[in-house]
Design a protein around this motif. Structure first.
Motif, short mmCIF file in Angstrom:
data_model
loop_
_atom_site.label_atom_id
_atom_site.label_comp_id
_atom_site.label_asym_id
_atom_site.label_seq_id
_atom_site.Cartn_x
_atom_site.Cartn_y
_atom_site.Cartn_z
N ALA A 57 53.18 -22.20 14.69
CA ALA A 57 52.66 -22.68 13.40
C ALA A 57 51.23 -23.12 13.63
O ALA A 57 50.77 -23.21 14.78
N ASP A 58 50.51 -23.40 12.56
CA ASP A 58 49.14 -23.87 12.72
C ASP A 58 49.13 -25.16 13.52
O ASP A 58 49.71 -26.18 13.11
N GLY A 59 48.48 -25.12 14.69
CA GLY A 59 48.37 -26.31 15.51
C GLY A 59 49.62 -26.67 16.28
O GLY A 59 49.70 -27.77 16.84
N VAL A 60 50.61 -25.77 16.36
CA VAL A 60 51.87 -26.06 17.06
C VAL A 60 52.15 -24.96 18.06
O VAL A 60 52.11 -23.77 17.71
N VAL A 61 52.42 -25.34 19.31
CA VAL A 61 52.84 -24.37 20.32
C VAL A 61 54.25 -24.71 20.80
O VAL A 61 54.64 -25.88 20.84
N LEU A 62 54.98 -23.67 21.15
CA LEU A 62 56.31 -23.81 21.73
C LEU A 62 56.22 -23.48 23.20
O LEU A 62 55.62 -22.47 23.59
N LEU A 63 56.83 -24.32 24.05
CA LEU A 63 56.88 -24.09 25.49
C LEU A 63 58.32 -23.86 25.92
O LEU A 63 59.21 -24.61 25.50
N ALA A 107 54.88 -28.73 20.64
CA ALA A 107 53.84 -29.77 20.63
C ALA A 107 52.79 -29.46 19.58
O ALA A 107 52.28 -28.33 19.52
N ARG A 108 52.47 -30.46 18.78
CA ARG A 108 51.40 -30.32 17.80
C ARG A 108 50.09 -30.82 18.40
O ARG A 108 50.06 -31.84 19.08
N LEU A 109 49.00 -30.13 18.12
CA LEU A 109 47.69 -30.56 18.57
C LEU A 109 47.21 -31.72 17.70
O LEU A 109 47.15 -31.62 16.48
N VAL A 110 46.92 -32.84 18.36
CA VAL A 110 46.40 -34.02 17.67
C VAL A 110 44.90 -34.08 17.93
O VAL A 110 44.46 -34.43 19.03
N GLU A 111 44.12 -33.72 16.92
CA GLU A 111 42.67 -33.58 17.11
C GLU A 111 42.01 -34.88 17.53
O GLU A 111 41.09 -34.89 18.34
N ASP A 112 42.45 -35.99 16.96
CA ASP A 112 41.83 -37.28 17.29
C ASP A 112 42.69 -38.09 18.25
O ASP A 112 42.60 -39.32 18.30
N GLY A 113 43.54 -37.41 19.03
CA GLY A 113 44.38 -38.10 20.00
C GLY A 113 43.65 -38.41 21.29
O GLY A 113 42.42 -38.34 21.37
N ARG A 114 44.43 -38.73 22.34
CA ARG A 114 43.83 -39.15 23.59
C ARG A 114 43.81 -38.04 24.63
O ARG A 114 43.61 -38.27 25.81
N GLY A 115 44.04 -36.80 24.20
CA GLY A 115 43.85 -35.67 25.09
C GLY A 115 45.10 -35.01 25.60
O GLY A 115 45.05 -33.89 26.11
N GLY A 116 46.26 -35.67 25.46
CA GLY A 116 47.49 -35.09 25.99
C GLY A 116 47.90 -33.82 25.28
O GLY A 116 48.22 -32.81 25.92
N SER A 117 47.88 -33.83 23.95
CA SER A 117 48.30 -32.63 23.22
C SER A 117 47.33 -31.48 23.43
O SER A 117 47.74 -30.32 23.52
N ARG A 118 46.04 -31.78 23.55
CA ARG A 118 45.06 -30.71 23.81
C ARG A 118 45.30 -30.09 25.19
O ARG A 118 45.17 -28.88 25.38
N GLU A 119 45.68 -30.92 26.14
CA GLU A 119 45.98 -30.41 27.48
C GLU A 119 47.18 -29.47 27.44
O GLU A 119 47.19 -28.42 28.10
N VAL A 120 48.20 -29.84 26.66
CA VAL A 120 49.36 -28.97 26.52
C VAL A 120 48.95 -27.64 25.90
O VAL A 120 49.36 -26.56 26.37
#
Length: 348
Positions: A57-63, A107-120
């Motif tokens: 989905a937009d901004g969501v990845v499945l692992l 996992a959803r990408l949190v644009e203003d998060g602390r970097g964990g979701s972007r790393e995923v």
């Protein structure tokens, strides 16, 4: 002692040591609350291979994380995912609990998060080996005559296995809200679980606005189990609409907000002799690490337990989602929890 007798003694001793070692490893693997220093490989972790990294989905990845003989889990369980940087993030399992060869998370990408979701999203790619802890379940599916599920965005992930696990004939309804249909994962599977279109209500905010919780929850009976996972305002709204004396089952993946506020207080570190002031805009962990930089920590969200410390004096404002009631009597997670009064004394 004869050579034969000596050999038997040595073999027996070796066998006993081997059995003791196996028992210790089993006990260690099953002991909750292992608290590693950040960057180490603690007992109880599994190393799994990422065999799928799929945008669903937009901004969501499945692992999909594969291994062998993985521990079974029940709907509502989550994994602690240890990212390559050492950050720890929690993700609900949304695959098949009976599959002991792989775990599935989204996992959803949190644009203003602390970097964990972007790393995923950007680094935990297919072919990567990752460490995980768990599964753990603080959001189990209880027995009830009927169920109501309320999901907001990525909050669908722990609820989806619950819906799948309900026995045939069980009465259930699901309200699933999101910013847009393109941002909402698992819509196709939900449609298959509700072929008549009578159980699942999908509300895309850009099409219909916010979900009508009053109408959706107003028809529930007093003995209906209500499960909710999503943004904090949604969960608070669901809780407000519960009948008197009833409470929903909630799953949070952000520190609990306390109505007591974030006032300044003092922390004494009894063993090291330091006395610290914790301001309204900082955490006990941050203040402690100014004096004791080797203090272990990891998730900084009150989930992993790495920063748990014993409290000798003072009232605690617990904001974690991990400690048991017994543990909360004399310990706290210093990354999120605070003092209820003006002073705490820690065994540090």
């Amino acid at each position: 002692m004869s050579n034969k007798r000596m050999t038997l003694t040595v073999v027996a001793a070796a066998g006993a040591a081997l059995l003791a070692g196996r028992a210790l490893r089993r006990r260690t693997r099953s002991t909750p609350g292992t608290r590693p220093v950040r960057g180490t490989a603690p007992t109880g972790e599994l190393s799994l291979l990422v065999t799928a990294h799929e945008r669903i989905a937009d901004g969501v990845v499945l692992l999909r994380l594969e291994g062998h003989g993985l521990p079974r889990w029940e709907p509502g369980a989550h994994l602690d995912l240890v990212l390559p940087s050492g950050l720890v993030r929690q993700y609900s399992l949304c695959g098949d609990p009976e599959d002991t060869s792989s775990y599935t998370v989204a996992a959803r990408l949190v644009e203003d998060g602390r970097g964990g979701s972007r790393e995923v999203h950007e680094q935990v790619l297919e072919g990567t080996e990752v460490r995980v802890r768990g599964p753990r379940n603080r959001f189990p599916l209880a027995d009830a005559p009927s169920y109501v599920f309320v999901a907001g965005g990525i909050g669908i992930t722990p609820l989806l296995p619950m819906v799948r696990a309900l026995p045939e004939g069980t009465e259930w309804r699901l309200l699933y809200g999101g910013r847009s249909r393109g941002s909402m994962p698992f819509l196709e599977e939900l449609a298959k679980l509700d072929p008549d279109g009578t159980r699942v209500t999908v509300v895309a905010e850009d099409e219909q606005g916010l979900p009508d919780l009053d109408t959706f929850l107003g028809t529930s009976s007093a003995d209906t189990a209500v499960y909710c996972c999503g943004p904090e305002p949604m969960m608070a709204a669901v809780a407000e609409r519960m009948p008197e004396g009833a409470a929903p089952h909630l799953e949070r993946f952000a520190p609990r907000v306390s109505p007591g506020g974030d006032g300044e207080f003092e922390v004494e570190l009894r063993r090291s002799g330091h006395v610290l002031t914790v301001g309204p805009d900082t955490s006990v962990l941050a203040a402690v690490r100014e004096e004791l930089p080797r203090t272990p920590y990891s998730c900084e969200q009150g989930w992993c337990g790495t920063c748990q410390q014993r409290v000798l004096e003072g009232a605690i404002d617990h904001r974690d989602e991990l400690l048991t009631d017994a543990e909360r009597g004399d310990s706290m997670l210093i990354c999120v929890s605070r003092a209820r009064g003006e002073r705490l004394v820690l065994d540090m």
